[in-house]
Scaffold this active site. Structure first.
Site, PDB file in Angstrom:
ATOM      1  N   CYS A  53       0.843  -1.208   0.000  1.00  0.00           N
ATOM      2  CA  CYS A  53       0.000   0.000   0.000  1.00  0.00           C
ATOM      3  C   CYS A  53       0.874   1.252   0.000  1.00  0.00           C
ATOM      4  O   CYS A  53       1.513   1.580   1.006  1.00  0.00           O
ATOM      5  CB  CYS A  53      -0.921  -0.028   1.220  1.00  0.00           C
ATOM      6  SG  CYS A  53      -1.815   1.506   1.507  1.00  0.00           S
ATOM      7  N   CYS A  92      -0.032   3.974   2.554  1.00  0.00           N
ATOM      8  CA  CYS A  92       0.357   3.546   3.901  1.00  0.00           C
ATOM      9  C   CYS A  92       1.785   3.980   4.223  1.00  0.00           C
ATOM     10  O   CYS A  92       2.105   4.311   5.375  1.00  0.00           O
ATOM     11  CB  CYS A  92       0.251   2.035   4.040  1.00  0.00           C
ATOM     12  SG  CYS A  92      -1.424   1.366   3.855  1.00  0.00           S
TER      13      CYS A  92
END
Length: 324
Positions: free
Chosen positions: A78, A81
Site C-alpha cells: 500500500c 500507507c
C-alpha cells in the site's frame, strides 16, 4: 447516622495514593520534557508497536483502559500507507504518551481486518476503554490528523478519565529502585502530610482546605487532587442516614441524585464494584443532565480509588459500552 470520624480503611491506602500520584506526576513531567525537546520520552519505543491477533487482547484492548490506542491498518504493498505510517509514528512521539500507536499488517491479520470492518487501507481506528472508534481512512493531511488526535485525547480524558501511557517494565523497575532510596522533601510535603493527618482524624473540613491550599499553588499536584477527592467524598456522606439513603434508592430507581448518594455510601463502605455498577447503570438508562451528573460522579469516584485499580479499569470499560 454515620459517625463524624469516618475513615477510608479498607477502601483507599493513602500511601498507595501518594505513590500513584508521584508516578503520574513523573509521567506528566516526562511528557512536558518531550514536548519541550521534541523527543519522545525514555519509554518512547513503546509508543509505537506492531500487533497481531494473538497479542490484540493484551496489547490493545487491555492497554486501552489506560491510554487511547490508535490503530494503523497497513500493508507492504500500500503506497499511501508508506506516507501515513511514518507521520503517525512521528505524531506518537510528539504527543509523548497521550496515545500509543498499534500497527496492524492486514495481510498477516485478516481476522482483525474483518472484525473492524475495514473497507480499504490505510485505515485508522482508535480503541478507548475497550471500545473501537473509527477515525479516518486514507492518507489525510497532517493538520486534519492532529485535529482528530486532539479530539480523541480530549474525549478519553473527559469521558473516561484516561490520560497518559503506562511506563515500560524497564522504566517501572527503575522507578521502583528510585522509590527504595529516600527522596528529598518536596515543597508541599509538610502541607500534604498535615492534610492526610486531618483526613485520617476525621477533620474533613480541615483536610479539604489543606488540599485546596496546595492546589491553589500547584493545580496539577496529583496527591492533593486525589486527597481532595477522598475528603470531599467523606464530607458528602458524613451526615447521611445510610438506611434512609438505601431505602430511597431502592424505592426510586429513577431518582438520579438518590442513586448518586447511594453510590457514595457504597464506596465508603468498601463496596467499590457496587458503587461503580450503580452509576454505570444510571448512565445507561438516562440522558441529558441526569446522565452527565452520574458520569461525572463516577469519574470522581475513579479518582478516589486510583486509576491503576483493576476495578476502575473494568468500570471504565463498562462505561464506554453504555456511552457508545
Amino acid at each position: 447516622m454515620q459517625p463524624r470520624n469516618m475513615s477510608m480503611s479498607g477502601v483507599v491506602d493513602l500511601a498507595a495514593v501518594k505513590a500513584a500520584g508521584e508516578a503520574k506526576q513523573k509521567a506528566e513531567q516526562a511528557r512536558a520534557e518531550a514536548a519541550r525537546t521534541g523527543r519522545a520520552p525514555a519509554s518512547g519505543a513503546r509508543l509505537v508497536f506492531d500487533v497481531d491477533e494473538a497479542g490484540f487482547q493484551q496489547d490493545v484492548l487491555q492497554r486501552s483502559t489506560e491510554v487511547p490506542v490508535v490503530i494503523d491498518f497497513w500493508a507492504e504493498w500500500c503506497e499511501p500507507c508508506k506516507q501515513l505510517g511514518p507521520l503517525l509514528e512521528r505524531l506518537a512521539g510528539e504527543y509523548a504518551g497521550k496515545f500509543v500507536l498499534a500497527k496492524i499488517d492486514v495481510d498477516a491479520n485478516q481476522m482483525l481486518f474483518q472484525q473492524f470492518g475495514v473497507q480499504g487501507i490505510p485505515a485508522v481506528f482508535a480503541v478507548v476503554a475497550g471500545q473501537p472508534i473509527p477515525l479516518f481512512q486514507g492518507a489525510a493531511p497532517e493538520s486534519q490528523i492532529r485535529q482528530v488526535l486532539d479530539q480523541l485525547v480530549q474525549a478519553a480524558e473527559q469521558q473516561f478519565g484516561i490520560v497518559g501511557a503506562p511506563l515500560d517494565p524497564q522504566d517501572a523497575g527503575a522507578a521502583e529502585q528510585e522509590a527504595e532510596a529516600p527522596a528529598p522533601a518536596g515543597p508541599y510535603d509538610a502541607l500534604l502530610e498535615a492534610a492526610n493527618q486531618a483526613l485520617d482524624s476525621g477533620d474533613l473540613g480541615g483536610a479539604v482546605q489543606a488540599y485546596k491550599n496546595v492546589l491553589n499553588d500547584d493545580p496539577a499536584n496529583p496527591e492533593a487532587k486525589l486527597g481532595l477527592a477522598q475528603a470531599e467524598l467523606l464530607r458528602r456522606v458524613q451526615d447521611l442516614d445510610p438506611q434512609a439513603v438505601r431505602k430511597e434508592a431502592a424505592e426510586s430507581p429513577a431518582d438520579v441524585q438518590a442513586q448518586i448518594r447511594a453510590a457514595d455510601l457504597d464506596l465508603v463502605g468498601g463496596h467499590v464494584e457496587d458503587a461503580f455498577g450503580r452509576l454505570v447503570d444510571v448512565v445507561k438508562r438516562t440522558a441529558g443532565d441526569d446522565r452527565e451528573a452520574a458520569r461525572l460522579r463516577l469519574l470522581e469516584l475513579f479518582e478516589v480509588i486510583g486509576a491503576e485499580d483493576p476495578r476502575v479499569t473494568a468500570a471504565r470499560t463498562a462505561l464506554a459500552r453504555v456511552l457508545f
